[in-house]
Design an enzyme around this catalytic site. Structure first.
Site, PDB file in Angstrom:
ATOM      1  N   LYS A  84      30.181  41.659 -10.726  1.00  0.00           N
ATOM      2  CA  LYS A  84      30.994  41.112  -9.641  1.00  0.00           C
ATOM      3  C   LYS A  84      31.284  42.202  -8.600  1.00  0.00           C
ATOM      4  O   LYS A  84      31.051  43.403  -8.857  1.00  0.00           O
ATOM      5  CB  LYS A  84      32.280  40.543 -10.240  1.00  0.00           C
ATOM      6  CG  LYS A  84      32.036  39.352 -11.169  1.00  0.00           C
ATOM      7  CD  LYS A  84      33.348  38.895 -11.776  1.00  0.00           C
ATOM      8  CE  LYS A  84      33.174  37.635 -12.605  1.00  0.00           C
ATOM      9  NZ  LYS A  84      34.472  37.167 -13.152  1.00  0.00           N
ATOM     10  N   TYR A 118      31.360  28.017  -9.613  1.00  0.00           N
ATOM     11  CA  TYR A 118      32.701  27.847 -10.204  1.00  0.00           C
ATOM     12  C   TYR A 118      33.244  26.427 -10.018  1.00  0.00           C
ATOM     13  O   TYR A 118      34.456  26.228 -10.007  1.00  0.00           O
ATOM     14  CB  TYR A 118      33.659  28.893  -9.620  1.00  0.00           C
ATOM     15  CG  TYR A 118      33.440  30.290 -10.185  1.00  0.00           C
ATOM     16  CD1 TYR A 118      33.450  30.531 -11.566  1.00  0.00           C
ATOM     17  CD2 TYR A 118      33.224  31.386  -9.348  1.00  0.00           C
ATOM     18  CE1 TYR A 118      33.246  31.804 -12.087  1.00  0.00           C
ATOM     19  CE2 TYR A 118      33.026  32.674  -9.867  1.00  0.00           C
ATOM     20  CZ  TYR A 118      33.041  32.863 -11.239  1.00  0.00           C
ATOM     21  OH  TYR A 118      32.848  34.125 -11.766  1.00  0.00           O
ATOM     22  N   PHE A 125      44.087  29.621  -9.404  1.00  0.00           N
ATOM     23  CA  PHE A 125      43.488  30.899  -8.999  1.00  0.00           C
ATOM     24  C   PHE A 125      42.148  30.720  -8.259  1.00  0.00           C
ATOM     25  O   PHE A 125      41.554  31.707  -7.826  1.00  0.00           O
ATOM     26  CB  PHE A 125      43.286  31.803 -10.224  1.00  0.00           C
ATOM     27  CG  PHE A 125      42.425  31.203 -11.318  1.00  0.00           C
ATOM     28  CD1 PHE A 125      41.043  31.272 -11.254  1.00  0.00           C
ATOM     29  CD2 PHE A 125      43.007  30.566 -12.410  1.00  0.00           C
ATOM     30  CE1 PHE A 125      40.246  30.716 -12.251  1.00  0.00           C
ATOM     31  CE2 PHE A 125      42.226  30.010 -13.407  1.00  0.00           C
ATOM     32  CZ  PHE A 125      40.832  30.080 -13.332  1.00  0.00           C
ATOM     33  N   THR A 150      38.039  37.006 -21.205  1.00  0.00           N
ATOM     34  CA  THR A 150      38.210  36.839 -19.749  1.00  0.00           C
ATOM     35  C   THR A 150      39.331  37.731 -19.227  1.00  0.00           C
ATOM     36  O   THR A 150      39.202  38.379 -18.183  1.00  0.00           O
ATOM     37  CB  THR A 150      38.544  35.363 -19.442  1.00  0.00           C
ATOM     38  OG1 THR A 150      37.544  34.539 -20.034  1.00  0.00           O
ATOM     39  CG2 THR A 150      38.619  35.119 -17.945  1.00  0.00           C
ATOM     40  N   ARG A 161      34.482  44.459 -20.384  1.00  0.00           N
ATOM     41  CA  ARG A 161      35.799  44.279 -19.768  1.00  0.00           C
ATOM     42  C   ARG A 161      36.851  45.161 -20.440  1.00  0.00           C
ATOM     43  O   ARG A 161      37.738  45.691 -19.770  1.00  0.00           O
ATOM     44  CB  ARG A 161      36.192  42.795 -19.819  1.00  0.00           C
ATOM     45  CG  ARG A 161      35.383  41.943 -18.847  1.00  0.00           C
ATOM     46  CD  ARG A 161      35.561  40.466 -19.114  1.00  0.00           C
ATOM     47  NE  ARG A 161      34.945  39.628 -18.084  1.00  0.00           N
ATOM     48  CZ  ARG A 161      34.736  38.329 -18.226  1.00  0.00           C
ATOM     49  NH1 ARG A 161      35.080  37.712 -19.348  1.00  0.00           N
ATOM     50  NH2 ARG A 161      34.172  37.638 -17.248  1.00  0.00           N
ATOM     51  N   ASN A 165      37.671  41.340 -13.255  1.00  0.00           N
ATOM     52  CA  ASN A 165      37.127  41.608 -14.596  1.00  0.00           C
ATOM     53  C   ASN A 165      35.641  41.953 -14.608  1.00  0.00           C
ATOM     54  O   ASN A 165      34.962  41.828 -15.624  1.00  0.00           O
ATOM     55  CB  ASN A 165      37.469  40.474 -15.562  1.00  0.00           C
ATOM     56  CG  ASN A 165      36.880  39.161 -15.132  1.00  0.00           C
ATOM     57  OD1 ASN A 165      36.162  39.087 -14.135  1.00  0.00           O
ATOM     58  ND2 ASN A 165      37.170  38.116 -15.884  1.00  0.00           N
ATOM     59  N   HIS A 213      30.245  38.718 -14.956  1.00  0.00           N
ATOM     60  CA  HIS A 213      30.122  37.315 -15.354  1.00  0.00           C
ATOM     61  C   HIS A 213      29.022  37.206 -16.396  1.00  0.00           C
ATOM     62  O   HIS A 213      27.983  37.870 -16.284  1.00  0.00           O
ATOM     63  CB  HIS A 213      29.751  36.430 -14.157  1.00  0.00           C
ATOM     64  CG  HIS A 213      29.322  35.063 -14.585  1.00  0.00           C
ATOM     65  ND1 HIS A 213      30.218  34.066 -14.902  1.00  0.00           N
ATOM     66  CD2 HIS A 213      28.078  34.542 -14.821  1.00  0.00           C
ATOM     67  CE1 HIS A 213      29.549  32.984 -15.298  1.00  0.00           C
ATOM     68  NE2 HIS A 213      28.260  33.251 -15.257  1.00  0.00           N
ATOM     69  N   GLU A 249      22.960  27.973 -14.329  1.00  0.00           N
ATOM     70  CA  GLU A 249      23.349  29.116 -13.489  1.00  0.00           C
ATOM     71  C   GLU A 249      22.132  29.917 -13.032  1.00  0.00           C
ATOM     72  O   GLU A 249      22.069  30.369 -11.884  1.00  0.00           O
ATOM     73  CB  GLU A 249      24.332  30.004 -14.247  1.00  0.00           C
ATOM     74  CG  GLU A 249      25.686  29.321 -14.439  1.00  0.00           C
ATOM     75  CD  GLU A 249      26.715  30.176 -15.157  1.00  0.00           C
ATOM     76  OE1 GLU A 249      27.898  29.779 -15.166  1.00  0.00           O
ATOM     77  OE2 GLU A 249      26.358  31.224 -15.734  1.00  0.00           O
TER      78      GLU A 249
HETATM   79  N1  UDP Z   1      39.994  33.995 -13.458  1.00  0.00           N
HETATM   80  C1  UDP Z   1      41.135  34.445 -12.805  1.00  0.00           C
HETATM   81  N2  UDP Z   1      42.358  34.094 -13.327  1.00  0.00           N
HETATM   82  C2  UDP Z   1      42.499  33.336 -14.430  1.00  0.00           C
HETATM   83  C3  UDP Z   1      41.328  32.887 -15.093  1.00  0.00           C
HETATM   84  C4  UDP Z   1      40.095  33.244 -14.580  1.00  0.00           C
HETATM   85  O1  UDP Z   1      41.057  35.134 -11.802  1.00  0.00           O
HETATM   86  O2  UDP Z   1      43.633  33.060 -14.851  1.00  0.00           O
HETATM   87  C5  UDP Z   1      38.681  34.361 -12.920  1.00  0.00           C
HETATM   88  C6  UDP Z   1      38.025  35.547 -13.660  1.00  0.00           C
HETATM   89  O3  UDP Z   1      37.312  36.304 -12.700  1.00  0.00           O
HETATM   90  C7  UDP Z   1      37.078  34.822 -14.590  1.00  0.00           C
HETATM   91  C8  UDP Z   1      36.600  33.677 -13.701  1.00  0.00           C
HETATM   92  O4  UDP Z   1      37.786  33.270 -13.037  1.00  0.00           O
HETATM   93  O5  UDP Z   1      36.041  35.679 -15.011  1.00  0.00           O
HETATM   94  C9  UDP Z   1      35.995  32.514 -14.421  1.00  0.00           C
HETATM   95  O6  UDP Z   1      36.880  32.063 -15.418  1.00  0.00           O
HETATM   96  P1  UDP Z   1      36.351  31.652 -16.867  1.00  0.00           P
HETATM   97  O7  UDP Z   1      37.480  30.965 -17.562  1.00  0.00           O
HETATM   98  O8  UDP Z   1      35.063  30.914 -16.743  1.00  0.00           O
HETATM   99  O9  UDP Z   1      36.147  33.065 -17.558  1.00  0.00           O
HETATM  100  P2  UDP Z   1      34.814  33.861 -17.970  1.00  0.00           P
HETATM  101  O10 UDP Z   1      33.782  32.856 -18.395  1.00  0.00           O
HETATM  102  O11 UDP Z   1      34.381  34.668 -16.769  1.00  0.00           O
HETATM  103  O12 UDP Z   1      35.244  34.766 -19.101  1.00  0.00           O
HETATM  104 MG    MG Z   2      33.117  31.110 -17.471  1.00  0.00          MG
END
Ligand code: UDP
Ligand code: MG
Length: 180
Positions: free
Chosen positions: A39, A79, A87, A121, A132, A142, A145, A156
């Site tokens: 990212k 997304y 968020f 996450t 992470r 974080n 992806h 994707e």
């Molecule tokens: N995210 C955020 N706040 C939250 C949850 C998610 O900013 O409370 C962002 C974070 O960058 C995360 C992305 O949204 O990686 C996608 O969320 P997801 O639940 O799919 O998590 P991931 O698959 O990336 O672990």
């Molecule tokens: Mg995800």
């Protein structure tokens, strides 16, 4: 290894032969693919090499890579399922704030393994040893992806890459140059 050689190596003590390990007759699926993206915060912090290193060391195969400034169109599709989350607007701003390095990695169980390598996450919950957990401190920055299922990975990869950008290549250790 012969019994005599085994004894010599063990200082003369009798050693039990290694137990026979049973493998499934089905060949492992080594062509599974996943989308990994560094990212904008990861790119800005010069973490691209560190992340590639971890995937190479694990034994996965890089079959696609590019740096791009992601459009709102691609981010909206990527997304899509999070559109209603509070968020979401901040997430899109963050993901559009600078270039992203998108990659496709291939290998046995790569989707599941890469999720474990990436970690939770929420960076503050991510275990040490994960990307992470080692390299980031907050859920909103974080760093990386990783697709969360084989089906999602396929979608994707189709969103971020044209099929011509993905290279299918065979392993070749160049051992012909290193024969003794
Ligand atoms: N995210 C955020 N706040 C939250 C949850 C998610 O900013 O409370 C962002 C974070 O960058 C995360 C992305 O949204 O990686 C996608 O969320 P997801 O639940 O799919 O998590 P991931 O698959 O990336 O672990
Ligand atoms: Mg995800």
């Amino acid at each position: 290894m012969s019994v005599i050689l085994r004894r010599l190596l063990s200082g003369g003590r009798a050693v039990r032969p290694a137990p026979c390990v049973r493998y499934s007759s089905a060949a492992p699926e080594i062509h599974e693919r996943t989308l990994i993206a560094v990212k904008p915060d990861g790119v800005q912090r010069r973490m691209v090499g560190e992340i590639i290193k971890r995937f190479e060391q694990r034994g996965f195969k890089l079959v696609g890579i590019k740096i791009l400034q992601a459009s709102e169109g691609i981010l909206g599709k990527h997304y899509h399922d999070l559109q209603k989350k509070p968020f979401y607007p901040a997430l899109i701003r963050y993901m559009a704030s600078g270039p992203v390095v998108a990659m496709v990695w291939e290998g046995h169980n790569v989707v599941r393994s890469s999720r474990l390598m990436v970690g939770e996450t929420d960076s503050s919950q991510a275990k040490p040893g994960t990307v992470r957990g080692d390299l980031s401190v907050h859920i909103s920055r974080n760093i990386i992806h990783a697709s969360d299922s084989v089906d999602v990975a396929e979608k994707e990869i189709g969103l971020w890459f044209h099929s011509a950008e993905l290279i299918t290549w065979e392993t070749n250790d160049h051992s012909d140059l290193y024969q003794v």
